[in-house]
Write a protein that holds these residues in place. Structure first.
Motif, PDB file in Angstrom:
ATOM      1  N   ALA A  35       1.194  -1.116  -0.001  1.00 18.12           N
ATOM      2  CA  ALA A  35      -0.463   0.067   0.132  1.00 18.12           C
ATOM      3  C   ALA A  35       1.116   0.934   0.071  1.00 18.12           C
ATOM      4  CB  ALA A  35      -1.563  -0.447   1.119  1.00 18.12           C
ATOM      5  N   PHE A  36       1.589   1.572   1.102  1.00 18.85           N
ATOM      6  CA  PHE A  36       3.036   2.520   1.434  1.00 18.85           C
ATOM      7  C   PHE A  36       3.069   2.435  -0.463  1.00 18.85           C
ATOM      8  CE2 PHE A  36       7.369   4.109   1.495  1.00 18.85           C
ATOM      9  CZ  PHE A  36       6.909   5.086   2.114  1.00 18.85           C
ATOM     10  N   ALA A  37       4.080   1.492  -1.477  1.00 18.43           N
ATOM     11  CA  ALA A  37       4.266   1.489  -2.245  1.00 18.43           C
ATOM     12  C   ALA A  37       3.333   2.022  -3.159  1.00 18.43           C
ATOM     13  CB  ALA A  37       5.247   0.771  -2.901  1.00 18.43           C
ATOM     14  N   SER A  38       2.604   1.834  -3.230  1.00 12.06           N
ATOM     15  CA  SER A  38       1.268   2.332  -4.436  1.00 12.06           C
ATOM     16  C   SER A  38       1.077   3.865  -4.403  1.00 12.06           C
ATOM     17  CB  SER A  38      -0.044   1.535  -4.491  1.00 12.06           C
ATOM     18  OG  SER A  38       0.516  -0.217  -4.342  1.00 12.06           O
ATOM     19  N   LYS A  39       1.261   3.927  -2.953  1.00 19.11           N
ATOM     20  CA  LYS A  39       0.403   5.768  -2.673  1.00 19.11           C
ATOM     21  C   LYS A  39       2.209   6.709  -2.883  1.00 19.11           C
ATOM     22  CE  LYS A  39      -2.285   8.284  -1.128  1.00 19.11           C
ATOM     23  NZ  LYS A  39      -3.522   8.186  -2.083  1.00 19.11           N
ATOM     24  N   GLN A  40       3.386   5.647  -2.674  1.00 20.20           N
ATOM     25  CA  GLN A  40       4.260   6.442  -3.469  1.00 20.20           C
ATOM     26  C   GLN A  40       4.148   6.636  -5.047  1.00 20.20           C
ATOM     27  OE1 GLN A  40       5.009   8.173  -0.920  1.00 20.20           O
ATOM     28  NE2 GLN A  40       7.410   7.666  -0.030  1.00 20.20           N
ATOM     29  N   SER A  63       6.340  16.395  -0.392  1.00 17.88           N
ATOM     30  CA  SER A  63       7.812  15.012   0.064  1.00 17.88           C
ATOM     31  C   SER A  63       7.498  15.244   1.465  1.00 17.88           C
ATOM     32  CB  SER A  63       8.630  16.262  -0.305  1.00 17.88           C
ATOM     33  OG  SER A  63       8.825  17.481   0.120  1.00 17.88           O
ATOM     34  N   ARG A  64       6.759  16.558   2.054  1.00 16.22           N
ATOM     35  CA  ARG A  64       6.607  15.594   3.101  1.00 16.22           C
ATOM     36  C   ARG A  64       5.688  14.841   4.173  1.00 16.22           C
ATOM     37  NH1 ARG A  64       5.641  20.452   8.452  1.00 16.22           N
ATOM     38  NH2 ARG A  64       5.661  18.283  10.539  1.00 16.22           N
ATOM     39  N   LEU A  65       5.038  14.259   3.332  1.00 16.80           N
ATOM     40  CA  LEU A  65       3.827  13.824   3.409  1.00 16.80           C
ATOM     41  C   LEU A  65       4.317  12.704   3.436  1.00 16.80           C
ATOM     42  CD1 LEU A  65       0.130  12.752   4.304  1.00 16.80           C
ATOM     43  CD2 LEU A  65       0.972  12.987   1.900  1.00 16.80           C
ATOM     44  N   MET A  66       4.772  12.249   2.324  1.00 19.49           N
ATOM     45  CA  MET A  66       5.572  10.901   1.992  1.00 19.49           C
ATOM     46  C   MET A  66       6.830  10.995   3.039  1.00 19.49           C
ATOM     47  SD  MET A  66       6.251  12.281  -2.118  1.00 19.49           S
ATOM     48  CE  MET A  66       7.242  10.586  -2.656  1.00 19.49           C
ATOM     49  N   THR A  67       7.592  11.824   3.396  1.00 14.40           N
ATOM     50  CA  THR A  67       8.854  11.693   4.142  1.00 14.40           C
ATOM     51  C   THR A  67       7.861  10.604   5.630  1.00 14.40           C
ATOM     52  OG1 THR A  67      10.135  12.887   3.444  1.00 14.40           O
ATOM     53  CG2 THR A  67      10.857  12.415   5.874  1.00 14.40           C
ATOM     54  N   GLU A  68       7.223  11.410   5.979  1.00 13.34           N
ATOM     55  CA  GLU A  68       5.777  11.317   7.463  1.00 13.34           C
ATOM     56  C   GLU A  68       5.663   9.571   7.135  1.00 13.34           C
ATOM     57  OE1 GLU A  68       3.301  14.165   7.589  1.00 13.34           O
ATOM     58  OE2 GLU A  68       5.273  15.444   8.561  1.00 13.34           O
ATOM     59  N   GLY A  69       5.163   9.340   6.259  1.00 16.82           N
ATOM     60  CA  GLY A  69       4.665   8.040   5.237  1.00 16.82           C
ATOM     61  C   GLY A  69       5.586   7.043   5.993  1.00 16.82           C
ATOM     62  N   LEU A  70       6.706   7.050   5.342  1.00 15.11           N
ATOM     63  CA  LEU A  70       7.614   6.755   5.416  1.00 15.11           C
ATOM     64  C   LEU A  70       8.600   5.748   7.624  1.00 15.11           C
ATOM     65  CD1 LEU A  70       9.983   4.234   4.279  1.00 15.11           C
ATOM     66  CD2 LEU A  70      11.394   6.809   4.267  1.00 15.11           C
ATOM     67  N   VAL A  71       8.134   7.040   8.114  1.00 15.74           N
ATOM     68  CA  VAL A  71       8.590   7.290   8.833  1.00 15.74           C
ATOM     69  C   VAL A  71       7.443   6.064  10.006  1.00 15.74           C
ATOM     70  CG1 VAL A  71       8.863   8.676  10.983  1.00 15.74           C
ATOM     71  CG2 VAL A  71      10.160   9.003   9.423  1.00 15.74           C
ATOM     72  N   GLN A  72       6.361   6.465   9.545  1.00 19.93           N
ATOM     73  CA  GLN A  72       5.031   5.732  10.298  1.00 19.93           C
ATOM     74  C   GLN A  72       5.513   3.929   9.576  1.00 19.93           C
ATOM     75  OE1 GLN A  72       1.143   7.797   8.714  1.00 19.93           O
ATOM     76  NE2 GLN A  72       1.619   9.038  10.461  1.00 19.93           N
ATOM     77  N   LEU A  73       5.481   3.745   8.096  1.00 18.69           N
ATOM     78  CA  LEU A  73       6.216   2.569   8.011  1.00 18.69           C
ATOM     79  C   LEU A  73       6.852   1.976   8.535  1.00 18.69           C
ATOM     80  CD1 LEU A  73       4.830  -0.062   6.081  1.00 18.69           C
ATOM     81  CD2 LEU A  73       6.537   0.932   4.284  1.00 18.69           C
ATOM     82  N   SER A  74       8.129   2.588   8.824  1.00 23.63           N
ATOM     83  CA  SER A  74       9.449   2.053   9.421  1.00 23.63           C
ATOM     84  C   SER A  74       9.029   1.506  11.077  1.00 23.63           C
ATOM     85  CB  SER A  74      10.478   2.956   9.810  1.00 23.63           C
ATOM     86  OG  SER A  74      10.511   2.868   7.692  1.00 23.63           O
ATOM     87  N   TRP A  75       8.361   3.126  11.225  1.00 25.76           N
ATOM     88  CA  TRP A  75       7.551   2.292  13.316  1.00 25.76           C
ATOM     89  C   TRP A  75       6.842   0.981  13.166  1.00 25.76           C
ATOM     90  CZ3 TRP A  75       2.800   2.759  14.978  1.00 25.76           C
ATOM     91  CH2 TRP A  75       2.585   2.638  16.637  1.00 25.76           C
ATOM     92  N   ALA A  76       6.269   0.822  12.278  1.00 22.54           N
ATOM     93  CA  ALA A  76       5.501  -0.173  12.634  1.00 22.54           C
ATOM     94  C   ALA A  76       5.534  -1.508  12.263  1.00 22.54           C
ATOM     95  CB  ALA A  76       3.707   0.254  10.982  1.00 22.54           C
ATOM     96  N   MET A  77       6.675  -1.336  11.771  1.00 21.33           N
ATOM     97  CA  MET A  77       7.723  -2.202  11.044  1.00 21.33           C
ATOM     98  C   MET A  77       8.553  -3.461  12.765  1.00 21.33           C
ATOM     99  SD  MET A  77       6.302  -3.744   8.533  1.00 21.33           S
ATOM    100  CE  MET A  77       5.285  -2.574   8.587  1.00 21.33           C
ATOM    101  N   LYS A  78       8.738  -2.214  13.408  1.00 18.75           N
ATOM    102  CA  LYS A  78       9.614  -2.328  13.950  1.00 18.75           C
ATOM    103  C   LYS A  78       8.606  -3.860  15.825  1.00 18.75           C
ATOM    104  CE  LYS A  78      12.095   1.952  14.553  1.00 18.75           C
ATOM    105  NZ  LYS A  78      13.415   1.052  15.055  1.00 18.75           N
ATOM    106  N   GLU A  79       9.635  -4.084  15.857  1.00 19.97           N
ATOM    107  CA  GLU A  79       9.267  -5.213  16.831  1.00 19.97           C
ATOM    108  C   GLU A  79       8.564  -4.597  18.275  1.00 19.97           C
ATOM    109  OE1 GLU A  79       9.032  -9.149  16.751  1.00 19.97           O
ATOM    110  OE2 GLU A  79       9.719  -8.616  14.614  1.00 19.97           O
ATOM    111  N   PRO A  80       7.762  -5.284  18.375  1.00 17.70           N
ATOM    112  CA  PRO A  80       6.651  -4.762  19.923  1.00 17.70           C
ATOM    113  C   PRO A  80       7.769  -4.758  21.086  1.00 17.70           C
ATOM    114  CG  PRO A  80       5.538  -6.665  19.780  1.00 17.70           C
ATOM    115  CD  PRO A  80       6.974  -6.378  18.320  1.00 17.70           C
TER     116      PRO A  80
END
Length: 80
Positions: A35-40, A63-80
């Motif tokens: 979904a992230f790649a499609s939106k990018q 571009s800021r919105l795109m960067t924030e999406g990357l940060v959110q995706l990266s955060w979501a991929m981290k182990e709890p």
């Protein structure tokens, strides 16, 4: 800047066209990445239009919105 935006768009398209297959019922992370790649890709197209029209303030916001999406995706991929 436009060359970088085009590169991001091509990279996202390469990801979507790759032979990687997701089992969306079991692979939540894969679904989020897809979904992230499609939106990018869509954002990249819009950015190129804004840059060509010299609408740099709006391009920066997108571009800021795109960067924030990357940060959110990266955060979501981290182990709890």
């Amino acid at each position: 800047m436009r060359a970088y935006v085009e590169k991001v768009g091509r990279l996202a398209q390469d990801i979507l066209q790759s032979s990687v297959k997701f089992d969306f019922e079991k692979d939540d992370e894969g679904f989020m990445q897809l979904a992230f790649a499609s939106k990018q890709i869509e954002h990249s197209k819009s950015l190129c239009i804004l840059i060509d029209a010299c609408q740099y303030r709006d391009a920066f916001g997108l571009s800021r919105l795109m960067t924030e999406g990357l940060v959110q995706l990266s955060w979501a991929m981290k182990e709890p």
